[in-house]
Scaffold this active site. Structure first.
Site, mmCIF file in Angstrom:
data_model
loop_
_atom_site.group_PDB
_atom_site.id
_atom_site.type_symbol
_atom_site.label_atom_id
_atom_site.label_comp_id
_atom_site.label_asym_id
_atom_site.label_seq_id
_atom_site.Cartn_x
_atom_site.Cartn_y
_atom_site.Cartn_z
ATOM 1 N N CYS A 275 0.633 -0.900 0.366
ATOM 2 C CA CYS A 275 -0.295 -0.049 0.143
ATOM 3 C C CYS A 275 1.011 1.517 0.108
ATOM 4 O O CYS A 275 1.527 0.893 -0.793
ATOM 5 C CB CYS A 275 -0.869 -0.018 1.737
ATOM 6 S SG CYS A 275 -2.266 0.845 0.331
ATOM 7 N N HIS B 285 -3.764 -5.212 0.142
ATOM 8 C CA HIS B 285 -3.053 -5.950 1.591
ATOM 9 C C HIS B 285 -2.716 -7.458 1.438
ATOM 10 O O HIS B 285 -4.077 -7.384 2.179
ATOM 11 C CB HIS B 285 -3.717 -5.331 2.527
ATOM 12 C CG HIS B 285 -3.693 -3.863 2.552
ATOM 13 N ND1 HIS B 285 -3.068 -3.544 4.158
ATOM 14 C CD2 HIS B 285 -4.256 -2.990 2.548
ATOM 15 C CE1 HIS B 285 -2.797 -1.732 3.532
ATOM 16 N NE2 HIS B 285 -3.768 -1.197 3.313
ATOM 17 N N GLU C 4 -1.111 -9.494 3.187
ATOM 18 C CA GLU C 4 -1.388 -9.728 4.792
ATOM 19 C C GLU C 4 -3.156 -9.984 5.152
ATOM 20 O O GLU C 4 -2.822 -10.643 6.458
ATOM 21 C CB GLU C 4 -0.446 -8.702 5.537
ATOM 22 C CG GLU C 4 -1.571 -7.539 6.011
ATOM 23 C CD GLU C 4 -1.194 -6.385 5.211
ATOM 24 O OE1 GLU C 4 -1.870 -6.453 3.958
ATOM 25 O OE2 GLU C 4 -1.956 -4.974 5.170
HETATM 26 N N1 GLN Z 1 -2.217 6.755 2.721
HETATM 27 C C1 GLN Z 1 -2.305 5.719 1.370
HETATM 28 C C2 GLN Z 1 -3.494 6.472 0.996
HETATM 29 O O1 GLN Z 1 -3.890 6.229 0.820
HETATM 30 C C3 GLN Z 1 -1.698 4.399 1.447
HETATM 31 C C4 GLN Z 1 -2.859 3.821 2.644
HETATM 32 C C5 GLN Z 1 -2.153 2.299 3.211
HETATM 33 O O2 GLN Z 1 -1.045 2.040 3.287
HETATM 34 N N2 GLN Z 1 -3.099 1.532 3.512
HETATM 35 O O3 GLN Z 1 -3.236 5.771 -0.099
#
Ligand code: GLN
Length: 533
Positions: A382, A509, A511
């Site tokens: 992310c 994600h 995970e």
């Molecule tokens: N801050 C980033 C976004 O909103 C990444 C979010 C995250 O890592 N869950 O796109």
């Protein structure tokens, strides 16, 4: 058969491991052939934990249906290998929100709206929602907080009412602490006695007591607790510290917690729980053939629970690869050009963590650069993926000051931009791109394809920003390619460096969907690459 409800409450102190106990019991019941789900009731007033800093309660876990939930739901999925949903996590905020919405609609017209019956009815409705309609035989409901907290009272009252209504179809397990006093040389049961008294004051008699302790308890301690707390001796179970949370189902089975519970619920015992696959995992996990150092660079490392799903996914992937993953949490604010070798030099793999906001970004960029230049297997998750893009733009494409507009709205090179669908959104709660979306793997030579071995995948998301596709050609020409895209919107989900040994950044994600019995293919592939380094 009518659905059975098991409530798990906690006394004396928090952090006794109610989530792990609930998951372990559910695992045993599931392994005996029952369909089981687990639910967490959180007494705080936030509508969901999505707006909480991870320092408060650890990571925010995301379900496939896009709910931002408590991290215990991650344990439920990892233990049970079944998906949870919005309905599996309820907070006081959500309860009040629906009661107040009903009040405004006029559903209670003419009536005074009160904690009893309106709030408790709503709590009971949420508990029963997972019952017959969703087809579960058994619903395990974990009550967050500690008995005696003001904010837990409506939940305990709801449990009291449900026990009365459901009779033998409901059961209460109370988890408490038995501390050992070194100076006295004794295990102390008084806190447990008080905690049970507190429950009794609310009209709830626990059926089973689980005593958390740092070491094995004498049977006389269990007998004493049974006598003082109106619980049969066989229904007093100890939960001592064990090497891994994944040992807890076996520990509970040895003490026949599953048998006691089924008997009390008047359910047939069915077959002995089949834990073969589970125990095969435990065996691989406990007897690794080697060890690898993996660094997780993030800004919430003071509280390891902030990265719970990532560290568990590495446990699963490590076992699958027959290695112990020695996970080092590295504070992104502490990494700089001067100390990069000192902090990152002993790592065979680097993960840059998800996150929000500007703090710690510079250290993350340096960590990505280090992994890229030293050909160290890299997984960006992310924000970690977005950082990989920013690093490449700045250091390879010569885009000085390239950034995400999250960090710098006025950057000359907005390589990470706000998603189209996010423009105009001002409310913060539950408004990110959340939950599972499809992703198409576009290159069969990619490490991504090699990991999944298929082209159509679906993964969970939680973000507002995305790779700015205006730049896609320039990145490709310079050696960073998009190997996974959303088939509907073309949003870039994955970037890779084909020239690097293993360098994968994912907008999603992985995970969240790694479980003991289904380790996530991307983590498995990452650890495999790390092992070969
Ligand atoms: N801050 C980033 C976004 O909103 C990444 C979010 C995250 O890592 N869950 O796109």
């Amino acid at each position: 058969m009518s659905t059975k409800y098991i409530f798990v409450t906690g006394g004396v102190t928090s952090s006794l491991g109610k989530g792990i106990l609930a998951s372990s019991l559910a695992k045993l019941l599931q392994a005996r052939g029952y369909s089981v789900t687990i639910q967490k009731l959180d007494p705080y007033i936030n509508v969901d934990p999505g707006t909480l800093n991870p320092y408060e309660h650890g990571e925010c876990y995301v379900t496939a249906d896009g709910a931002e939930t408590d991290l215990d739901l991650g344990h439920y999925e990892r233990f049970l290998n079944v998906r949870t949903s919005q309905a599996n996590n309820v907070t006081t905020g959500r309860i009040y929100q629906s009661v107040i919405n009903k009040e405004r609609r006029g559903d209670y017209l003419g009536k005074t709206v009160q904690i009893i019956p309106h709030i408790t009815d709503e709590i009971k409705r949420r508990i029963k929602m997972l019952g017959p309609k969703q087809g579960y035989d058994i619903v395990v409901t974990e009550i967050g907080g500690t008995v005696g907290d003001i904010e837990s009272l409506p939940y305990i009252e709801s449990v009291r009412q449900l026990k009365w209504e459901l009779g033998a179809n409901a059961l209460v397990i109370h988890l408490t602490l038995v501390p050992y006093l070194k100076a006295a040389g004794e295990d102390k049961t008084k806190p447990t006695q008080h905690s049970v008294k507190m429950l009794l004051e609310s009209g709830v008699q626990p059926d089973v007591l689980v005593l958390r302790s740092e070491h094995k308890l004498e049977s006389s301690v269990r007998a004493k607790v049974a006598r003082f707390c109106n619980v049969e001796e066989e229904a007093v179970v100890e939960s001592r510290d064990v090497a891994t949370i994944y040992d807890v189902p076996n520990m509970m089975h040895e003490q026949k917690l599953d048998v006691t519970v089924l008997k009390k619920l008047k359910l047939p015992l069915r077959e002995e729980p089949n834990l073969d696959a589970w125990n095969a995992f435990l065996d691989r996990h406990k007897h690794p053939k080697g060890s690898v150092n993996v660094g997780l660079v993030g800004k919430y490392v003071e509280l390891p629970d902030s990265y719970k799903s990532i560290s568990e996914a590495l446990v699963h992937a490590g076992a699958e690869n027959h290695v112990h993953v020695n996970l080092q949490l590295i504070h992104s604010e502490k990494v700089n050009e001067q100390n990069a070798t000192e902090l990152l030099g002993n790592l065979q793999g680097i993960i840059v963590a998800p996150g929000f906001g500007h703090r710690g970004i510079d250290g993350k960029i340096i960590a990505v650069k280090y992994a890229r230049e030293h050909n160290i297997p890299f997984l960006g998750i992310c924000l970690g993926m977005q950082i990989a893009v920013i690093e490449y733009a700045r250091n390879i494409l010569g885009m000085d000051g390239a950034d995400s507009v999250e960090m710098n709205e006025k950057t000359k090179y907005p390589v990470i931009d706000l998603m189209e669908g996010q423009k105009g959104i001002t409310e913060k709660g539950g408004t990110m791109r959340l939950g599972e979306y499809a992703c198409k793997i576009t290159d069969k030579a990619s490490n991504l394809y090699k990991a999944y071995n298929k082209t159509d995948i679906a993964e969970r998301h939680r973000h507002r920003y995305e790779f700015n596709s205006q730049y896609i050609d320039r990145f490709r020409e310079a050696g960073m390619t998009a190997t996974g895209v959303n088939p509907d919107t073309n949003l870039v989900e994955v970037v890779e460096l084909p020239a690097h040994r293993w360098f994968v950044g994912v907008q999603y994600h992985p995970e969240y969907s790694s479980t003991v019995l289904n380790p996530h293919p991307l983590f498995v592939a990452f650890v495999k690459a790390v092992k070969q380094k």
